[in-house]
Scaffold this motif. Structure first.
Motif, PDB file in Angstrom:
ATOM      1  N   ALA A   1       7.147   9.940   9.875  1.00  0.00           N
ATOM      2  CA  ALA A   1       7.052   8.491   9.677  1.00  0.00           C
ATOM      3  C   ALA A   1       5.613   8.015   9.866  1.00  0.00           C
ATOM      4  O   ALA A   1       5.120   7.158   9.107  1.00  0.00           O
ATOM      5  CB  ALA A   1       7.987   7.768  10.648  1.00  0.00           C
ATOM      6  N   LEU A   2       4.927   8.555  10.861  1.00  0.00           N
ATOM      7  CA  LEU A   2       3.540   8.165  11.099  1.00  0.00           C
ATOM      8  C   LEU A   2       2.640   8.591   9.951  1.00  0.00           C
ATOM      9  O   LEU A   2       1.750   7.840   9.536  1.00  0.00           O
ATOM     10  CB  LEU A   2       3.044   8.773  12.411  1.00  0.00           C
ATOM     11  CG  LEU A   2       3.586   8.148  13.698  1.00  0.00           C
ATOM     12  CD1 LEU A   2       3.116   8.934  14.913  1.00  0.00           C
ATOM     13  CD2 LEU A   2       3.154   6.692  13.816  1.00  0.00           C
ATOM     14  N   LEU A   3       2.861   9.799   9.441  1.00  0.00           N
ATOM     15  CA  LEU A   3       2.044  10.279   8.323  1.00  0.00           C
ATOM     16  C   LEU A   3       2.256   9.405   7.088  1.00  0.00           C
ATOM     17  O   LEU A   3       1.286   8.951   6.463  1.00  0.00           O
ATOM     18  CB  LEU A   3       2.394  11.731   8.004  1.00  0.00           C
ATOM     19  CG  LEU A   3       1.922  12.786   9.012  1.00  0.00           C
ATOM     20  CD1 LEU A   3       2.543  14.145   8.685  1.00  0.00           C
ATOM     21  CD2 LEU A   3       0.405  12.891   9.020  1.00  0.00           C
ATOM     22  N   LEU A   4       3.506   9.164   6.736  1.00  0.00           N
ATOM     23  CA  LEU A   4       3.805   8.371   5.539  1.00  0.00           C
ATOM     24  C   LEU A   4       3.319   6.924   5.687  1.00  0.00           C
ATOM     25  O   LEU A   4       2.684   6.371   4.786  1.00  0.00           O
ATOM     26  CB  LEU A   4       5.303   8.393   5.253  1.00  0.00           C
ATOM     27  CG  LEU A   4       5.860   9.678   4.631  1.00  0.00           C
ATOM     28  CD1 LEU A   4       7.382   9.648   4.614  1.00  0.00           C
ATOM     29  CD2 LEU A   4       5.328   9.862   3.211  1.00  0.00           C
ATOM     30  N   GLY A   5       3.626   6.304   6.826  1.00  0.00           N
ATOM     31  CA  GLY A   5       3.219   4.919   7.035  1.00  0.00           C
ATOM     32  C   GLY A   5       1.711   4.752   7.037  1.00  0.00           C
ATOM     33  O   GLY A   5       1.177   3.791   6.467  1.00  0.00           O
ATOM     34  N   SER A   6       1.034   5.706   7.652  1.00  0.00           N
ATOM     35  CA  SER A   6      -0.424   5.650   7.723  1.00  0.00           C
ATOM     36  C   SER A   6      -1.058   5.744   6.345  1.00  0.00           C
ATOM     37  O   SER A   6      -1.883   4.902   5.961  1.00  0.00           O
ATOM     38  CB  SER A   6      -0.928   6.799   8.613  1.00  0.00           C
ATOM     39  OG  SER A   6      -2.326   6.916   8.554  1.00  0.00           O
ATOM     40  N   VAL A   7      -0.678   6.762   5.581  1.00  0.00           N
ATOM     41  CA  VAL A   7      -1.307   6.980   4.272  1.00  0.00           C
ATOM     42  C   VAL A   7      -0.944   5.858   3.301  1.00  0.00           C
ATOM     43  O   VAL A   7      -1.794   5.422   2.499  1.00  0.00           O
ATOM     44  CB  VAL A   7      -0.905   8.361   3.715  1.00  0.00           C
ATOM     45  CG1 VAL A   7      -1.470   8.562   2.318  1.00  0.00           C
ATOM     46  CG2 VAL A   7      -1.414   9.470   4.632  1.00  0.00           C
ATOM     47  N   ALA A   8       0.288   5.372   3.345  1.00  0.00           N
ATOM     48  CA  ALA A   8       0.683   4.270   2.465  1.00  0.00           C
ATOM     49  C   ALA A   8      -0.123   3.009   2.772  1.00  0.00           C
ATOM     50  O   ALA A   8      -0.581   2.300   1.861  1.00  0.00           O
ATOM     51  CB  ALA A   8       2.181   3.993   2.621  1.00  0.00           C
ATOM     52  N   THR A   9      -0.320   2.719   4.062  1.00  0.00           N
ATOM     53  CA  THR A   9      -1.116   1.550   4.448  1.00  0.00           C
ATOM     54  C   THR A   9      -2.571   1.712   4.022  1.00  0.00           C
ATOM     55  O   THR A   9      -3.222   0.759   3.565  1.00  0.00           O
ATOM     56  CB  THR A   9      -1.037   1.334   5.968  1.00  0.00           C
ATOM     57  OG1 THR A   9       0.326   1.211   6.360  1.00  0.00           O
ATOM     58  CG2 THR A   9      -1.795   0.074   6.377  1.00  0.00           C
ATOM     59  N   MET A  10      -3.097   2.931   4.148  1.00  0.00           N
ATOM     60  CA  MET A  10      -4.467   3.194   3.713  1.00  0.00           C
ATOM     61  C   MET A  10      -4.625   2.995   2.209  1.00  0.00           C
ATOM     62  O   MET A  10      -5.660   2.504   1.740  1.00  0.00           O
ATOM     63  CB  MET A  10      -4.875   4.613   4.108  1.00  0.00           C
ATOM     64  CG  MET A  10      -5.097   4.784   5.604  1.00  0.00           C
ATOM     65  SD  MET A  10      -5.042   6.513   6.128  1.00  0.00           S
ATOM     66  CE  MET A  10      -6.401   7.190   5.189  1.00  0.00           C
ATOM     67  N   ALA A  11      -3.597   3.353   1.448  1.00  0.00           N
ATOM     68  CA  ALA A  11      -3.648   3.153   0.001  1.00  0.00           C
ATOM     69  C   ALA A  11      -3.750   1.664  -0.330  1.00  0.00           C
ATOM     70  O   ALA A  11      -4.557   1.246  -1.177  1.00  0.00           O
ATOM     71  CB  ALA A  11      -2.414   3.768  -0.660  1.00  0.00           C
ATOM     72  N   VAL A  12      -2.939   0.859   0.366  1.00  0.00           N
ATOM     73  CA  VAL A  12      -2.983  -0.592   0.140  1.00  0.00           C
ATOM     74  C   VAL A  12      -4.332  -1.161   0.574  1.00  0.00           C
ATOM     75  O   VAL A  12      -4.935  -1.994  -0.125  1.00  0.00           O
ATOM     76  CB  VAL A  12      -1.831  -1.281   0.904  1.00  0.00           C
ATOM     77  CG1 VAL A  12      -1.950  -2.803   0.792  1.00  0.00           C
ATOM     78  CG2 VAL A  12      -0.477  -0.817   0.361  1.00  0.00           C
ATOM     79  N   ALA A  13      -4.835  -0.704   1.730  1.00  0.00           N
ATOM     80  CA  ALA A  13      -6.113  -1.212   2.235  1.00  0.00           C
ATOM     81  C   ALA A  13      -7.264  -0.823   1.309  1.00  0.00           C
ATOM     82  O   ALA A  13      -8.206  -1.609   1.122  1.00  0.00           O
ATOM     83  CB  ALA A  13      -6.359  -0.671   3.641  1.00  0.00           C
TER      84      ALA A  13
END
Length: 349
Positions: A219-231
């Motif tokens: 969950a941390l890996l997916l949430g982190s990378v997805a948020t980075m994509a948006v940012a």
């Protein structure tokens, strides 16, 4: 100049070897209940170093002392912690890894070390676990694995390594002040970047000390990378419209998302997901991928248009999110000797 280049290359090689060794050591010596925190703390101290380095860079800007320029003073300060660490290791304050002792046939020493480091039940579970081999696998098994379980383990580690390297965080940290200076005064950009480095440090501490307890690795890996994509989309848009505030906010979200997720979790997940016979070489290869990709970003970023580089960050993070979703299992709460069962499928030996 040649001496400076050779010395810098030696520093890079030593730092790279240290990162791999520390990650493996923490994974192999930590009880499963605290392995998440212990493994991810490596990233906390790396970010602490980045922040302290940024702060000293600002304080020593244009300072000279006894003939030493500001950049030379920075190198001198870098001597302190390596000397302290070398003394601690030389005094034998760190025990040998019990997984390494088992791998080389020193079972009695491994039992004593496990009794020192782990709860009794976990130590017994580690000692009783069957092993797929009695020695470390050759490099051919790391590059072209024949065991299907090894293949899935290594692919999971390589995917996380790719996502870490593809994030381009090293380039953003290195060229961040210059990138921000495109939309604000240079002195302001340096001050803002020090604040962003501190925010990343705090986020990494939160990720390591709390989030790895509260959420799964996946969950941390997916949430982190997805948020980075948006940012990264916001960072790109801010660049094109010339909005300093949009860039600052997007930059902050990007670094915080990295610090709360893939930043600390990668150091934990990569050695954790590999069994003892392939852990050392597999982690070395995975962290080598991270370094190569970071070097590629550092080399390419200043050579191409900033907007094109930022769009590349968007594409890289989206691709990483897809790969993590399909290739990485959950490893929380699993003893290292049981990780093979996570990747076992019907028909595997």
């Amino acid at each position: 100049l040649i001496i400076l280049i050779v010395a810098r290359a030696m520093m890079g090689a030593a730092a790279g070897g240290g990162i791999v060794t520390i990650s493996i050591y923490l994974a192999e010596t930590s009880p499963k209940a605290s392995r998440g925190v212990m493994g991810s703390m490596e990233e906390v101290f790396i970010n602490l170093g980045i922040f302290v380095g940024s702060l000293w860079g600002k304080l020593l800007f244009d300072v000279t002392w006894h003939g030493f320029a500001d950049w030379q003073l920075m190198f001198l300060l870098g001597l302190v912690l390596p000397i302290v660490s070398a003394v601690a290791i030389g005094l034998g304050l760190l025990p040998e890894s019990p997984r390494y002792l088992l791998l080389v046939g020193r079972r009695e020493d491994a039992e004593a070390t496990l009794a020192l480091l782990c709860p009794r039940e976990e130590a017994q579970e580690a000692l009783a676990a069957p092993r797929s081999a009695e020695a470390a696998m050759p490099w051919t098994e790391i590059i072209n694995p024949t065991d299907p379980i090894h293949r899935r383990m290594l692919y999971a580690a390589y995917v996380v390594a790719f996502a870490f390297g593809a994030s381009g965080v090293s380039a953003l940290i290195s060229y961040g002040p210059g990138l921000l200076a495109l939309t604000m005064p240079a002195e302001t950009a340096v001050s803002v970047f020090v604040g962003l480095a501190f925010a990343k440090l705090v986020a990494t501490a939160v990720g390591s000390l709390w989030l790895v307890w509260a959420f799964s690795r996946r969950a941390l890996l997916l949430g982190s990378v997805a948020t980075m994509a948006v940012a990264s989309i916001g960072l790109t848009h801010g660049y094109f419209v010339g909005s300093a505030w949009m860039q600052i906010v997007a930059f902050a979200i990007y670094l915080v998302a990295f610090g709360c997720g893939i930043g600390p979790v990668a150091y934990l997940f990569i050695p954790e997901v590999l069994e003892s016979t392939i852990r050392s070489k597999g982690a070395t290869f995975a962290f080598g991928v991270i370094r190569l990709m970071a070097t590629a970003w550092l080399a390419v970023f200043p050579l191409i248009a900033a907007g094109l580089a930022l769009m590349g960050l968007v594409a890289a993070n989206v691709m990483s999110c897809v790969l993590i979703f399909f290739c990485t299992p959950e490893t929380s709460g699993v003893v290292l000797e049981g990780v093979r069962d996570i990747f076992r499928k019907k028909g595997d030996v």
